[in-house]
Design a protein around this motif. Structure first.
Motif, PDB file in Angstrom:
ATOM      1  N   ILE A 102       0.707  -1.325  -0.040  1.00 21.89           N
ATOM      2  CA  ILE A 102       0.142  -0.040   0.066  1.00 21.89           C
ATOM      3  C   ILE A 102       1.590   1.305  -0.184  1.00 21.89           C
ATOM      4  N   ILE A 103       0.797   1.809  -1.239  1.00 22.99           N
ATOM      5  CA  ILE A 103       1.740   3.337  -1.033  1.00 22.99           C
ATOM      6  C   ILE A 103       0.727   4.998  -1.849  1.00 22.99           C
ATOM      7  N   PHE A 104       0.944   5.055  -0.570  1.00 26.45           N
ATOM      8  CA  PHE A 104       0.041   6.734  -0.742  1.00 26.45           C
ATOM      9  C   PHE A 104       0.731   7.535  -1.294  1.00 26.45           C
ATOM     10  N   VAL A 105      -0.244   7.858  -2.161  1.00 22.12           N
ATOM     11  CA  VAL A 105       0.022   9.023  -3.251  1.00 22.12           C
ATOM     12  C   VAL A 105      -1.203  10.018  -3.320  1.00 22.12           C
ATOM     13  N   ARG A 106      -1.230  11.017  -4.234  1.00 19.35           N
ATOM     14  CA  ARG A 106      -2.267  12.218  -4.404  1.00 19.35           C
ATOM     15  C   ARG A 106      -3.645  11.844  -4.765  1.00 19.35           C
ATOM     16  N   GLY A 107      -3.409  10.958  -5.936  1.00 21.63           N
ATOM     17  CA  GLY A 107      -4.350  10.389  -5.923  1.00 21.63           C
ATOM     18  C   GLY A 107      -4.078   8.899  -7.031  1.00 21.63           C
ATOM     19  N   THR A 108      -5.329   9.219  -7.612  1.00 20.80           N
ATOM     20  CA  THR A 108      -5.478   8.091  -8.763  1.00 20.80           C
ATOM     21  C   THR A 108      -4.680   8.748 -10.150  1.00 20.80           C
ATOM     22  N   ALA A 235      -5.395   1.321  -8.156  1.00 20.79           N
ATOM     23  CA  ALA A 235      -4.980   2.639  -8.258  1.00 20.79           C
ATOM     24  C   ALA A 235      -6.408   3.731  -8.158  1.00 20.79           C
ATOM     25  N   LEU A 236      -6.730   3.842  -6.616  1.00 21.46           N
ATOM     26  CA  LEU A 236      -7.509   5.475  -6.251  1.00 21.46           C
ATOM     27  C   LEU A 236      -7.439   5.868  -5.446  1.00 21.46           C
ATOM     28  N   SER A 237      -8.496   7.183  -5.749  1.00 23.81           N
ATOM     29  CA  SER A 237      -8.253   8.667  -4.759  1.00 23.81           C
ATOM     30  C   SER A 237      -9.211   8.214  -3.400  1.00 23.81           C
ATOM     31  N   GLY A 238      -8.485   8.639  -1.955  1.00 21.87           N
ATOM     32  CA  GLY A 238      -9.458   9.522  -1.232  1.00 21.87           C
ATOM     33  C   GLY A 238     -10.872   9.659  -1.697  1.00 21.87           C
ATOM     34  N   HIS A 239     -10.927  11.238  -2.592  1.00 20.43           N
ATOM     35  CA  HIS A 239     -11.846  11.691  -1.954  1.00 20.43           C
ATOM     36  C   HIS A 239     -13.657  11.353  -2.991  1.00 20.43           C
ATOM     37  N   LYS A 240     -13.179   9.989  -3.752  1.00 21.88           N
ATOM     38  CA  LYS A 240     -14.224   9.255  -4.520  1.00 21.88           C
ATOM     39  C   LYS A 240     -14.656   8.412  -3.412  1.00 21.88           C
ATOM     40  N   LEU A 241     -13.844   8.854  -2.885  1.00 23.87           N
ATOM     41  CA  LEU A 241     -14.255   7.703  -1.124  1.00 23.87           C
ATOM     42  C   LEU A 241     -14.987   8.065  -0.101  1.00 23.87           C
ATOM     43  N   TYR A 242     -15.778   8.985  -0.311  1.00 28.35           N
ATOM     44  CA  TYR A 242     -16.189  10.042   0.424  1.00 28.35           C
ATOM     45  C   TYR A 242     -14.719  10.437   1.703  1.00 28.35           C
ATOM     46  N   GLY A 243     -13.339  10.177   1.372  1.00 28.84           N
ATOM     47  CA  GLY A 243     -12.414  10.707   2.004  1.00 28.84           C
ATOM     48  C   GLY A 243     -11.870  11.972   1.784  1.00 28.84           C
ATOM     49  N   PRO A 244     -11.010  12.815   1.969  1.00 35.86           N
ATOM     50  CA  PRO A 244     -10.420  13.768   1.598  1.00 35.86           C
ATOM     51  C   PRO A 244      -9.798  14.038   0.292  1.00 35.86           C
ATOM     52  N   THR A 245      -9.594  15.485  -0.545  1.00 37.43           N
ATOM     53  CA  THR A 245      -9.146  15.030  -1.878  1.00 37.43           C
ATOM     54  C   THR A 245      -7.268  15.557  -0.999  1.00 37.43           C
TER      55      THR A 245
END
Lengths: 420, 148
Positions: A102-108, A235-245
């Motif tokens: 699991i690598i944290f990135v800015r988004g997808t 790849a996924l984005s937090g902000h589309k997952l009800y999380g922050p941008t």
């Protein structure tokens, strides 16, 4: 999609999915826009945040803010622990084999660029090919174009049919000895199509080709199990997952991540630095240069916890029922045509109206308090495929209701009335 | 609702459905494309400029009601005007749709119907797209101009 076996105590007796109760978790939903109750149907662009997420971020800044992986002081320890807990939660959320994957990135977008610039640059050479599909978001097209341009490689695009479904046989024909990576969307943001990822991965792996999956739209809408899908990157984005941008996840299989060169250089991604030689840190830190987005990672953790408590299967069922209802209701309006009618579909209702431009639809719906997206949805090739300049898109979230779909239908009639 | 009616006035809807001067101008000695990548609106403006005046003007393309009506009424207004006059009209029109005009656009004639756009900041680009293309055509910018 996988179904996760449930132990008896997890099976609940109370109403499975009380959407009206759930709506109370989202403060932003309770407002009026142009004097009408807000109907937020732009969830494929970004989702609203539950109080749990907003408070997690706020509490972090109030009580725990500190840099991570560094100081020995108490706040740093707390921040580090909170940050790494999210990695473990994300591993569980995606059913990854290890939290090091699991690598944290800015988004997808950043996740895909990371893979293109590390795995891609290392493994793609002149004359090689990268295979994508005709329904990709720009973020799963342009990083590969940049790579292909640099390497003299070729981008191949698997076609789709008039319903917006991938032509699997045509896709398979594109796979060959020159194919170095396949990159596909799990769920199309413009059409709602769910791609048969397991089948695609099987076809690609039969030829030793790794597969990257753009999961930006799928992750909030269905249970994702990366081991079951057997994809190499997700790849996924937090902000589309009800999380922050500003926060997202790249999952990668360990054996691939190990062989990839680092992407950005800096602090945290190193084990030791001298002017002669730098030894890179172990996974996953090798790919997380610099102080990361700690607060939003913690916010993402709260979102994952929130979704897991509701249950992805319940969310999927709720949205499937709503999409079905919306498809019938909107599809029945004379002068409205749905774009994207795949058999396997979720979350997205794109449509066009006779002689009315989507931009005008968007403005008039907004005057009714209804938020939809209008335009090409960062998928211009999809618009070209259907020979339309743009669509109006209603996209569902876990908090949407049938009453809101009724409001959308009334809004569309209003559009016809105003535009004469 | 009144704001919405103000935006989608009958004149605007009528022009969007039956745009005037909607044609490729064979005699054009200036032309330029205008493109709004956010919504996909795309117009080409054709000009025949003789002795510093716009002797003929046409446009083609696709876009929303606001952008199409604006393009149509622009061509009506500017036919026969000098390039200097066209520049002045655009400047006033721009002030009108961005809410910076002193009055309600009385001196703009029919174009005053676009005053309602100022209540919809996101639609200013729609209303001005063809006008930006016009300027690009007059000043010989070959590349398609973009609102972004």
């Amino acid at each position: 999609m996988s179904t996760v076996a449930k132990t008896p105590h997890e099976i609940r007796a109370e109403p499975m999915f009380d959407v009206h109760k759930i709506r109370r978790d989202f403060p932003i939903l309770h407002q009026q826009v142009h004097g009408k109750p807000l109907v937020y149907l732009d969830n494929a662009a970004t989702t609203q945040k539950p109080l749990a997420v907003i408070e997690a971020i706020s509490n972090y800044y109030r009580h725990d803010n500190s840099n991570i992986h560094r100081g020995v002081h108490t706040l740093s320890e707390r921040a580090t622990e909170a940050y790494e807990k999210v990695r473990a939660a994300a591993q569980k959320f995606l059913n990854a084999a290890s939290s090091k994957e699991i690598i944290f990135v800015r988004g997808t977008t950043e996740a895909i660029n990371l893979v293109a610039q590390t795995y891609g640059r290392k493994n793609v050479s002149s004359g090689d090919e990268v295979v994508i599909t005709a329904m990709e978001h720009h973020s799963n097209i342009v990083p590969w174009q940049l790579l292909c341009e640099e390497k003299g490689a070729r981008l191949r695009v698997a076609p789709i049919n008039d319903r917006g479904e991938l032509l699997l046989e045509e896709f398979e024909k594109l796979l060959g000895p020159k194919t170095k990576i396949v990159a596909i969307g799990h769920l199309s943001n413009a059409l709602g199509t769910i791609n048969p990822v397991r089948e695609i991965v099987r076809m690609a792996h039969a030829r030793n080709i790794p597969v990257l999956v753009d999961g930006a739209q799928a992750a909030p809408r269905m249970q994702v199990d990366v081991q079951e899908l057997d994809c190499d990157f997700y790849a996924l984005s937090g902000h589309k997952l009800y999380g922050p941008t500003g926060i997202g996840i790249l999952y990668g299989k360990m054996e691939l991540l190990e062989t990839m060169p680092p992407w950005q250089g800096g602090g945290d991604m190193i084990a030791s630095v001298t002017f002669e030689k730098t030894v890179y840190n172990r996974l996953p830190y090798k790919f997380e240069a610099g102080t990361p987005n700690i607060a939003d990672t913690i916010g993402l953790g709260a979102a994952i916890e929130y979704l897991s408590t509701l249950g992805l299967e319940q969310i999927e069922q709720h949205e499937a029922g709503l999409l079905n209802y919306a498809t019938q209701a909107v599809g029945a309006i004379p002068g409205v045509r749905l774009v994207g009618t795949a058999k396997e579909k979720a979350g997205v209702l794109s449509f066009v109206m006779d002689d009315i431009h989507p931009h005008d639809i968007g403005t008039i719906l907004d005057s009714e308090g209804i938020a939809v997206r209008t335009g090409h949805h960062c998928a211009q090739p999809v618009m070209q495929r259907f020979n339309i300049p743009a669509t109006a898109r209603a996209s569902l979230g876990l908090y949407n209701t049938r009453q809101e779909i009724d409001a959308l239908v009334a809004g569309i009639y209003k559009v016809q009335e105003v535009m004469g | 609702m009144s704001e919405l009616r103000e935006l989608y006035q009958e004149v605007i809807l009528e022009h969007s459905k039956k745009p005037r001067n909607y044609r490729v101008l064979e005699t054009a000695n200036h032309k330029a494309e205008g493109f709004n990548p956010l919504c996909g609106d795309h117009f080409t403006v054709y000009l025949d400029v003789k002795d510093g005046a716009i002797s003929d003007i046409g446009f083609q393309g696709s876009g929303c009601a606001i952008s199409k009506a604006s393009a149509s009424m622009m061509t009506q207004t500017l036919k026969g005007k000098t390039t200097g006059e066209a520049e002045g009209i655009f400047s006033k029109f721009h002030d009108l749709v961005t809410g910076q005009a002193a009055g309600s656009g009385e001196d703009l004639g029919k174009l005053a119907v676009f005053a309602g756009v100022s209540e919809f900041p996101l639609r200013v680009k729609c209303a001005t797209l063809a006008w930006h293309a016009l300027r690009a055509a007059l000043y010989g910018e070959e590349q398609a101009i973009s609102t972004e």
